[in-house]
Design a protein around this motif. Structure first.
Motif, mmCIF file in Angstrom:
data_model
loop_
_atom_site.group_PDB
_atom_site.id
_atom_site.type_symbol
_atom_site.label_atom_id
_atom_site.label_comp_id
_atom_site.label_asym_id
_atom_site.label_seq_id
_atom_site.Cartn_x
_atom_site.Cartn_y
_atom_site.Cartn_z
ATOM 1 N N LEU A 8 1.419 -1.384 0.068
ATOM 2 C CA LEU A 8 -0.082 0.457 0.165
ATOM 3 C C LEU A 8 0.802 1.457 0.247
ATOM 4 C CD1 LEU A 8 -3.275 0.582 1.344
ATOM 5 C CD2 LEU A 8 -1.335 2.101 2.476
ATOM 6 N N THR A 9 0.542 2.247 -0.824
ATOM 7 C CA THR A 9 1.611 3.268 -1.098
ATOM 8 C C THR A 9 0.788 4.388 -0.733
ATOM 9 O OG1 THR A 9 2.723 1.794 -2.271
ATOM 10 C CG2 THR A 9 2.503 4.911 -3.161
ATOM 11 N N PRO A 10 0.779 5.834 -0.016
ATOM 12 C CA PRO A 10 0.547 6.801 0.097
ATOM 13 C C PRO A 10 -0.032 7.420 -1.168
ATOM 14 C CG PRO A 10 1.154 5.708 2.019
ATOM 15 C CD PRO A 10 2.193 4.996 0.392
ATOM 16 N N TYR A 11 -1.217 8.603 -1.294
ATOM 17 C CA TYR A 11 -0.643 8.711 -2.456
ATOM 18 C C TYR A 11 -0.482 10.910 -2.034
ATOM 19 C CZ TYR A 11 -4.891 7.597 -4.617
ATOM 20 O OH TYR A 11 -6.357 7.471 -4.631
ATOM 21 N N GLY A 12 -0.719 11.817 -2.832
ATOM 22 C CA GLY A 12 -1.254 12.856 -2.436
ATOM 23 C C GLY A 12 -2.285 13.643 -3.147
ATOM 24 N N ALA A 13 -2.111 14.720 -3.499
ATOM 25 C CA ALA A 13 -3.086 15.981 -4.318
ATOM 26 C C ALA A 13 -2.542 15.502 -5.547
ATOM 27 C CB ALA A 13 -3.217 17.062 -3.499
#
Lengths: 1020, 89
Positions: free
Chosen positions: A861-866
């Motif tokens: 799982l990879t956090p991603y931004g705006a």
């Protein structure tokens, strides 16, 4: 005395031996243009300069003429200096209102290289080099030379210089309510405040000067047998004894009257503090709501206009008295008085009493008789009635050294050509009094001209303020005291207070000059005729260097309205706003027009009364405190993971989560690929959320969205688009039906407040019959998007809910427990992937983020931004802010099929307008660069290939709204609008032009949905 | 700064409110002529003197209401809840 002791303070050569309200026991050291000087507590910078014999303090702003000190208070037009050093440097400060403090640094302005020898003064020598309108007339052509001319002019003209460093001081705002605001603490204001406070009113008494007392500190008067300042002290003691009910605000200028009893005032809290503590505010802006107001703002003396009237040493008669009486300073040693009315003669009496030689009083009126002129004559001072000052002479450094006195020709406007010379280093001028009506007139009152008193008086029709004392034209001291008492009692009665025992009116000394009546009326001499040969110009406004001739010229050129005259000549447009000059200016305009003064009128009075620092207006609202910061409930957890935040409105949103020195582009590429191939996690708490409940909720949504909502099943979500009443798209979002009468709406981040207001308008104003309630729940819910082909597998680990495609299909909604937290689960997708949005109460947001990161770890799982979120929506062809730009219709956005034809909704009718249904309108398309590499920047213009070599202006056929590198599709993609849309352009090549970069990139027009156009992935 | 009497919250400073155009404007029927709609959306009277206006107490109760105000003197004559608005509990 040791060798290291500081040198003995220099003697103050012009300090009088006796008198004054200064503390002679203490010496203060200050510097003016680098020169060390001394003064005493109680001095202003102006009085200390005069005590040291410094008469030349400034250069004028247009002609660079030598200028001295004209007044003794806030009206000062001339003595503008810079005080403070470095970041505390403050230009254009009136030396007359700067309290002298130890270590004060002051500098003259507008001089180069030296105040005494100024190159710019040559402009004055060339005489008519710069008449009124000079800039407009001279530098019109050739236009290309203007930048050079401007650079030179800016160096010569101008008013001081701004500090270049950030202001280190703190400023504060304070709101206050009172029964009665009294502005001005002179005799009338003190009596008014005292009377009202005694009757029980809560009173704020504000005065711009350091010491309360007004003219009673400046004039030789006897009240109840004691000096005026002793009576002032007794009244202030009496006011303080009333406790909290009375607030005394010295050094506080009431700068503006605003609506409904709202007043703004600036208190100089620490300007006079030699060493302000770092946490001390420098100035405080008071915002006062007063039920009643007494204006006791006094009057400002006018100078007289004659040749050479701007020389250092020419001073207002009242100011000369103030320097002698209050500051024990001789502003000159041999003084001529030029007065056009009796009251000015007081100056001759006071100067004489202080040991200053008075060789003559010059008065344009013939046959002057009266108590004051007679007392002056009794002292042996010649009164030259029927005479005027025709010209003056002097040097730049020392100022005035003599005046020419000519006789007025009987019954005519001329004077005899040859006059007498009188040696003088001070010329005191008394041209009458102008009641200080600024605050009164700011609220719309129109001052009324009194042709006998030669002054504008308060408007009897308008203005709810109690005007008393000098500002009401009541100039004699005993009358002013009684007038103040009456105003205070009147205000108390208007407040519904029972009048208590009135405070005692003091008895004014019977032979006080202040009590002497006028023997004969003032004469209206607005400008002394100019002799055939004169040394000086006749200045009307000495701050802006506006002369009698400038006004005449402006009138000849057609500037007959006083407002036009002001702007063309700059009369009264300086930092003093013409407090001493405006009346003479408009009287001269009236003469030129051949009309009475009321026909000309005054210019508009606007706040602020005196200049206000920007710091005081800003108060604490500076830097990070200019607006609140909104952080998502997951902010801390994201910061720990190295998120880079970007401001979005008030929000701070994670822009990307860089690893190991990745650039933004590298991080975004990694986040997009990880999400598209595995699973990503994104904070979407920023989206607006509105809870809609009530029996008519579905009907209400039908009226605000273009598409239908009645058929939406409970447990389902739907994409909605709402329009403004003019038919253009306003906002979009997904709204879910949680129950028959309960919907959860989402809005874009930017429009959350606007949509809420829009809905409230609909419910309260348009359709009060609908039984619906709306409430913003943006801050109540934390939300994440879990997106990617592996998102279901992560979710299965996090919840017992059945999240299979059958149980929770695309656009399905359910509630349950996720990561042990109460949650709403929406199967919606902005990225185009299999995706879920999980909402939990805001307090659980941090836990949700941390637990999902842990649960998702085995799945990568990879956090991603705006930024990645934006990239994926562009690849997928979803519209967002750059497309919903306030100019697009549903059809333009490719959403025309959503428009229901079976119901009414906001915007429906005007959407039918021909211009909004024109098939030629720019409509949404996708764009792919033909080289497969160049990123098409949002904002780029689109032109036809056929126009590649067309010289500008090139017809524009559309624009790019959003573009990205397209890591999820392997090549850059963009969204844009093209005239005629996809129907005309699909498959064709256009040029994407970026004029700022000088590039034109061939791009192929495609359908907007470049990524997974069939939508298989989000339905998986 | 004007002191505006919110019918629900009492007198409050003007910064808490926003102006919403003239009051008493009826939204045209859905099938009304386009001219009526254009007038409704785009045209506003600009009265000098007495005016009935819509205001919203955005920093308070968030209610729209009618304010009777003089546009020259800013004197406030009265304020009223909108028809159909509930009496506050």
């Amino acid at each position: 005395m040791s060798a290291t002791a500081s040198p003995k303070p220099a003697r103050q050569p012009e300090r009088l031996e006796h008198g004054g309200l200064i503390d002679r026991g203490r010496a203060l050291t200050f510097r003016f243009d680098g020169r060390a000087l001394t003064g005493h507590p109680g001095d202003t910078l102006a009085s200390a300069l005069l005590a040291n014999g410094v008469r030349l303090v400034a250069r004028s702003f247009k002609y660079h003429r030598p200028r001295g000190i004209v007044g003794d208070g806030p009206e000062e037009p001339s003595a503008l200096v810079a005080v403070g050093a470095g970041a505390r440097h403050e230009p254009n400060t009136r030396a007359t209102v700067v309290d002298l403090v130890d270590g004060l640094e002051a500098r003259s302005q507008n001089r180069w290289p030296l105040l005494r020898w100024d190159a710019g003064a040559l402009t004055g020598l060339v005489g008519a080099f710069a008449p009124v309108g000079f800039y407009y007339k001279t530098f019109m052509t050739p236009a290309r030379l203007w930048p050079l001319q401007e650079a030179v002019l800016r160096r010569l003209a101008g008013m001081g210089s701004s500090p270049t460093a950030a202001d280190p001081d703190a400023y504060a705002h304070r709101g206050a309510h009172c029964d009665l605001l009294v502005v001005g603490a002179g005799p009338a204001g003190l009596m008014a405040a005292w009377a009202a406070a005694r009757a029980g009113a809560r009173v704020i008494l504000a005065d711009e000067r350091a010491a309360l007392g007004g003219c009673l500190l400046r004039e030789r008067v006897t009240l109840d047998g004691a000096p005026g300042h002793a009576w002032v002290a007794a009244v202030l003691d009496a006011l303080r004894a009333l406790g909290d009910r009375v607030t005394l605000l010295p050094r506080t200028t009431v700068t503006g009257q605003h609506d409904h009893g709202f007043w703004q005032a600036v208190e100089r809290v620490a300007d006079h503090d030699p060493a302000p503590a770092p946490d001390r505010v420098r100035q405080r802006l008071w915002q006062i709501r007063a039920r009643q107001t007494v204006l006791a703002t006094g009057a400002i003396e006018r100078p007289l206009v004659f040749a050479g009237n701007d020389r250092p040493g020419v001073m207002l008669a009242s100011a000369a008295r103030a320097y002698v009486n209050q500051y024990a300073v001789a502003p000159g040693r041999r003084a001529v008085l030029f007065a056009s009315h009796d009251e000015g003669y007081r100056t001759a009496l006071d100067l004489h009493a202080a040991g200053i030689q008075v060789p003559a009083v010059v008065d344009p009126r013939a046959g002057v008789r009266g108590p004051l002129p007679d007392r002056v004559r009794a002292l042996g001072i010649p009164v030259r009635d029927g005479h005027v000052i025709a010209d003056t002479q002097g040097t730049a450094r020392r100022g005035l050294n003599g005046v020419t006195v000519n006789r007025l020709v009987d019954g005519g406007p001329d004077m005899v050509p040859v006059g007498d010379w009188i040696d003088a280093d001070l010329l005191a001028v008394a041209g009458g009094w102008s009641p200080t009506l600024h605050l009164h007139a700011q609220a719309g009152a129109k001052p009324v001209w009194d042709a006998e008193r030669l002054a504008f008086l308060p408007d009897p029709e308008r203005g709810k303020e109690w005007m008393c004392g000098g500002c009401a034209g009541v100039l004699r001291l005993d009358d002013a005291l009684a007038d103040g008492l009456a105003a205070g009692q009147g205000a108390a009665e208007a407040l519904g207070l029972r009048p208590g025992a009135a405070p005692p009116l003091p008895t004014v000394g019977a032979d006080d000059p202040a009590m002497a009546g006028s023997g004969q009326p003032q004469t209206a001499l607005w400008a002394v005729p100019k002799p055939a040969v004169a040394n000086g110009k006749r200045f009307v406004d000495i701050q802006d260097d506006v002369t009698v001739e400038d006004i005449a010229l402006a009138h000849r050129e057609g500037y007959a309205s006083v407002e036009h005259l002001k702007r063309y000549t700059t009369l009264g447009m300086g930092t003093d706003q013409g407090k001493t000059s405006n009346v003479a200016g408009l009287a001269l305009l009236a003469e030129a027009r051949g009309e009475p003064i009321p026909a000309v009128g005054t210019t508009t009075f606007r706040a602020p009364y005196t200049p206000v620092t920007l710091g005081a207006l800003a108060g604490r609202h500076v830097g990070a405190h200019i607006a609140p910061v909104r952080r998502s409930p997951m902010h801390a957890a994201q910061a720990e993971m190295g998120a880079v935040f970007q401001p979005t409105g008030l929000w701070l949103r994670p822009r990307h989560f860089p690893r190991d020195g990745e650039t933004l582009a590298e991080a975004v590429r990694r986040e997009v690929i990880a999400t598209r191939s595995g699973v990503g996690l994104c904070d979407v708490s920023f989206l607006g959320k509105i809870d809609v409940q009530g029996p008519d909720a579905a009907e209400f949504l039908n009226r605000v969205y273009i598409n239908g909502w009645k058929g939406l099943a409970v447990g389902k979500a739907r994409y909605g688009l709402m329009l403004r009443e003019d038919g253009l798209a306003m906002d979009d979002g997904t709204t879910a039906r949680l129950a028959d009468d309960h919907f959860a709406m989402t809005t874009t981040t930017a429009n959350a407040v606007a949509v809420m207001t829009h809905l409230e308008y609909g419910l309260q104003v348009l359709w009060p019959e609908l039984d619906v309630r709306v409430v913003s729940t943006t801050d109540e819910w934390a939300a994440v998007a879990l997106a990617g082909p592996k998102s279901r597998r992560v979710l299965e680990e996090a919840t017992d809910l059945d999240v299979s495609n059958d149980a929770l299909p695309f656009m399905g909604v359910t509630e349950g427990t996720v990561c042990g937290l109460p949650a709403r689960l929406f199967r919606i997708s902005f990225s185009g992937e299999l995706a879920y949005e999980i909402n939990v109460p805001a307090g659980y947001g941090d836990a949700l983020w941390r637990r999902l990161v842990m649960v998702g770890k085995p799945f990568g799982l990879t956090p991603y931004g705006a930024e990645a979120l934006g990239v994926m929506r562009i690849e997928k062809g979803h519209v967002a802010g750059p497309e919903l730009d306030g100019r697009t219709t549903p059809h333009d956005l490719g959403l025309g099929r959503m428009v229901s034809t079976k119901k009414s909704f906001i915007g429906r009718r005007l959407l039918e307008r021909a211009a909004l249904t024109d098939p030629e309108r720019p409509a949404l398309v996708g764009l792919v660069p033909e080289d497969g590499a160049t990123v098409l920047a949002g904002g780029s213009q689109i032109v036809a290939v056929a126009d590649r070599d067309t010289p500008p202006p090139v017809p524009m056929i559309g624009h790019v709204s959003s573009g990205c590198a397209g890591p999820g599709v392997g090549h850059p993609v963009a969204l844009g609008f093209l005239k005629g849309g996809l129907a005309r352009w699909e498959g064709q090549t256009v040029l994407v032009s970026h004029p700022l970069k000088g590039t034109a990139t061939p791009a192929r027009v495609v359908a907007p949905h470049v990524y997974d156009p069939e939508g298989r992935r989000q339905h998986a | 700064m004007m002191l505006i009497p919110c019918p629900w919250c009492g007198p409050r400073p003007r910064v808490e409110f926003s102006y919403g155009g003239p009051a008493d404007r009826a939204r045209p029927a859905d099938d009304a002529p386009l001219e009526d709609w254009t007038r409704y959306v785009y045209e506003r009277d600009n009265p000098k003197g007495a005016a009935r206006e819509l205001w919203r107490h955005g920093a308070g109760c968030r209610q729209w209401f009618v304010l009777e105000r003089d546009t020259v003197t800013h004197a406030v004559a009265a304020s009223h809840p909108l028809p159909g608005a509930e009496v506050a509990p």
